[in-house]
Design a protein around this motif. Structure first.
Motif, short mmCIF file in Angstrom:
data_model
loop_
_atom_site.label_atom_id
_atom_site.label_comp_id
_atom_site.label_asym_id
_atom_site.label_seq_id
_atom_site.Cartn_x
_atom_site.Cartn_y
_atom_site.Cartn_z
N TRP A 14 42.42 53.27 56.37
CA TRP A 14 42.00 52.98 55.02
C TRP A 14 41.70 51.65 54.81
O TRP A 14 41.08 51.48 53.65
CB TRP A 14 42.85 53.85 53.90
CG TRP A 14 42.81 55.37 54.06
CD1 TRP A 14 43.60 56.19 54.76
CD2 TRP A 14 41.97 56.23 53.39
NE1 TRP A 14 43.40 57.44 54.40
CE2 TRP A 14 42.24 57.61 53.65
CE3 TRP A 14 40.68 55.95 52.42
CZ2 TRP A 14 41.55 58.69 53.10
CZ3 TRP A 14 39.86 57.01 51.98
CH2 TRP A 14 40.43 58.37 52.37
N SER B 20 39.52 49.62 56.06
CA SER B 20 38.05 49.33 55.60
C SER B 20 37.49 50.05 54.74
O SER B 20 36.51 49.18 53.96
CB SER B 20 37.28 49.72 57.03
OG SER B 20 37.41 51.10 57.25
N ILE B 21 37.68 50.94 54.30
CA ILE B 21 37.43 51.71 52.95
C ILE B 21 38.02 50.78 51.76
O ILE B 21 37.23 50.51 50.59
CB ILE B 21 37.88 53.01 52.77
CG1 ILE B 21 37.20 53.92 53.88
CG2 ILE B 21 37.58 53.52 51.52
CD1 ILE B 21 37.49 55.26 53.92
N SER B 22 39.25 50.20 51.55
CA SER B 22 39.76 49.44 50.72
C SER B 22 38.96 48.12 50.49
O SER B 22 39.11 47.58 49.41
CB SER B 22 41.15 49.36 51.06
OG SER B 22 41.64 48.52 51.92
N SER C 70 35.95 47.94 50.04
CA SER C 70 35.05 48.30 49.08
C SER C 70 35.49 47.81 47.71
O SER C 70 35.05 47.47 46.78
CB SER C 70 34.58 49.54 49.26
OG SER C 70 34.06 49.92 50.39
N LEU D 150 30.22 45.70 54.57
CA LEU D 150 30.25 47.01 54.12
C LEU D 150 28.64 47.74 54.39
O LEU D 150 28.73 48.99 54.57
CB LEU D 150 30.24 47.12 52.71
CG LEU D 150 31.60 46.86 52.10
CD1 LEU D 150 31.76 46.69 50.60
CD2 LEU D 150 32.65 47.83 52.65
N GLU E 106 28.67 49.56 57.55
CA GLU E 106 29.44 51.01 57.58
C GLU E 106 28.86 52.33 57.70
O GLU E 106 27.87 52.35 56.44
CB GLU E 106 30.57 50.87 56.27
CG GLU E 106 31.65 50.07 56.47
CD GLU E 106 32.65 50.23 57.49
OE1 GLU E 106 32.76 51.59 57.89
OE2 GLU E 106 33.48 49.45 58.01
N SER F 18 31.97 57.54 55.64
CA SER F 18 32.67 57.57 54.28
C SER F 18 31.88 56.72 53.18
O SER F 18 32.54 55.94 52.66
CB SER F 18 34.17 57.04 54.33
OG SER F 18 34.81 57.55 55.45
N TRP G 122 32.96 57.28 49.58
CA TRP G 122 34.06 56.49 49.32
C TRP G 122 34.16 55.11 49.19
O TRP G 122 34.41 54.82 48.16
CB TRP G 122 35.38 56.60 50.35
CG TRP G 122 36.02 58.01 50.23
CD1 TRP G 122 36.00 59.11 51.13
CD2 TRP G 122 36.97 58.64 49.37
NE1 TRP G 122 36.66 60.18 50.83
CE2 TRP G 122 37.45 59.96 49.71
CE3 TRP G 122 37.56 58.05 48.39
CZ2 TRP G 122 38.29 60.55 49.01
CZ3 TRP G 122 38.46 58.80 47.49
CH2 TRP G 122 38.98 59.95 47.95
N HIS G 123 33.13 54.53 49.88
CA HIS G 123 32.83 53.11 49.52
C HIS G 123 32.26 52.91 48.27
O HIS G 123 32.65 51.99 47.73
CB HIS G 123 31.97 52.61 50.87
CG HIS G 123 32.65 52.47 52.00
ND1 HIS G 123 33.53 51.53 52.19
CD2 HIS G 123 32.40 53.10 53.39
CE1 HIS G 123 34.17 51.71 53.55
NE2 HIS G 123 33.39 52.46 54.23
#
Length: 268
Positions: free
Chosen positions: A35, A37-39, A41, A239, A242, A245, A248-249
């Motif tokens: 998570w 990479s998503i965090s 964002s 970002l 990416e 997801s 989510w981003h």
């Protein structure tokens, strides 16, 4: 016996720094690696909002004219660009790591460039995160000192408000440091060091509040330039690459902005 005001200010700054980092660590250390990479964002939203919704308005309200603020902002962005270029240039010419750096430049997702340099003290991006956070926490120390000099009750109230305000930012900093390949213990240590610059701000604010107060808008603007540069030059391009997801981003980017917007409203 009442605790002297100076000791209250120092204690408040220490507690504010350690508690905010500790709370953020509890949040971030429970986050699965996938998570991270998503965090980023969430971190991007935090940094953009901190610069535009909190730091720059505070600088303008503290006495600088718009012309002065935006001139400082431009100078800060250019200065941080040169600092990062210098850090990358040193890394590219550090001998054995040079070949690895050339290979990293060919990585399509740019993740290798953020994970192969554990021994060089950190990527320019992570260095700027700590510098910007240090400036911001130093200013928090000045503000805590000013509140205590007005009233000890106001001082402690301001301290706890700042702790609540800092937790999402510190969590965002952890996300960036961990995503850059830092070990958790190293990220925790250097984030704590950066947070404790508030003690220096508190001491200066106590002994020379009038002179230190004049520097608050300048420090705020420099911190804002750091956060804007990191967000736009380093995090947002990551970002853009990416492809998974995406929802989510976008959601976490908005959540980072919302955290700062709500926290700023409560502080004011």
């Amino acid at each position: 016996m009442a605790i002297p005001l100076f000791l209250q200010i120092v204690l408040a700054c220490i507690l504010g720094g350690l508690l905010s980092v500790g709370a953020a660590a509890l949040v971030m250390f429970g986050l699965p690696r996938k998570w991270l990479s998503i965090s980023v964002s969430f971190s991007t939203g935090l940094l953009l909002a901190m610069a535009t919704l909190h730091l720059l308005p505070e600088a303008l309200e503290s006495g600088l004219t718009p012309r002065e603020v935006f001139a400082l902002l431009l100078g800060g962005i250019l200065a941080f660009f040169m600092l990062e270029k210098y850090a990358l240039w040193r890394h590219a010419h550090s001998g054995a790591d040079a070949d690895l750096h050339r290979d990293a430049s060919q990585c399509a997702d740019h993740t290798h460039a953020h994970h192969h340099h554990h021994g060089d003290g950190g990527h320019g991006e992570t260095f700027l995160i700590l510098v910007g956070d240090g400036f911001h926490n130093f200013t928090d120390g000045l503000l805590i000192a000013a509140a205590f000099l007005a009233s000890p009750l106001l001082g402690w109230s301001t301290t706890f408000a700042i702790i609540a305000h800092e937790v999402p930012q510190e969590a965002g900093d952890f996300a960036i440091l961990l995503a850059a390949g830092w070990k958790r213990g190293r990220a925790l240590f250097w984030n704590a060091v950066s947070s404790l610059t508030a003690v220096g701000g508190g001491i200066i604010g106590y002994f020379a509040l009038d002179q230190a107060h004049d520097w608050i808008p300048v420090i705020l603007t420099i911190a804002a330039s750091s956060f804007l540069y990191i967000s736009i030059a380093d995090l947002m391009p990551r970002l853009k690459r990416e492809t998974q997801s995406v929802g989510w981003h976008g959601l976490l980017l908005a959540a980072g902005i919302l955290f700062v917007a709500v926290g700023t409203a409560h502080v004011h």
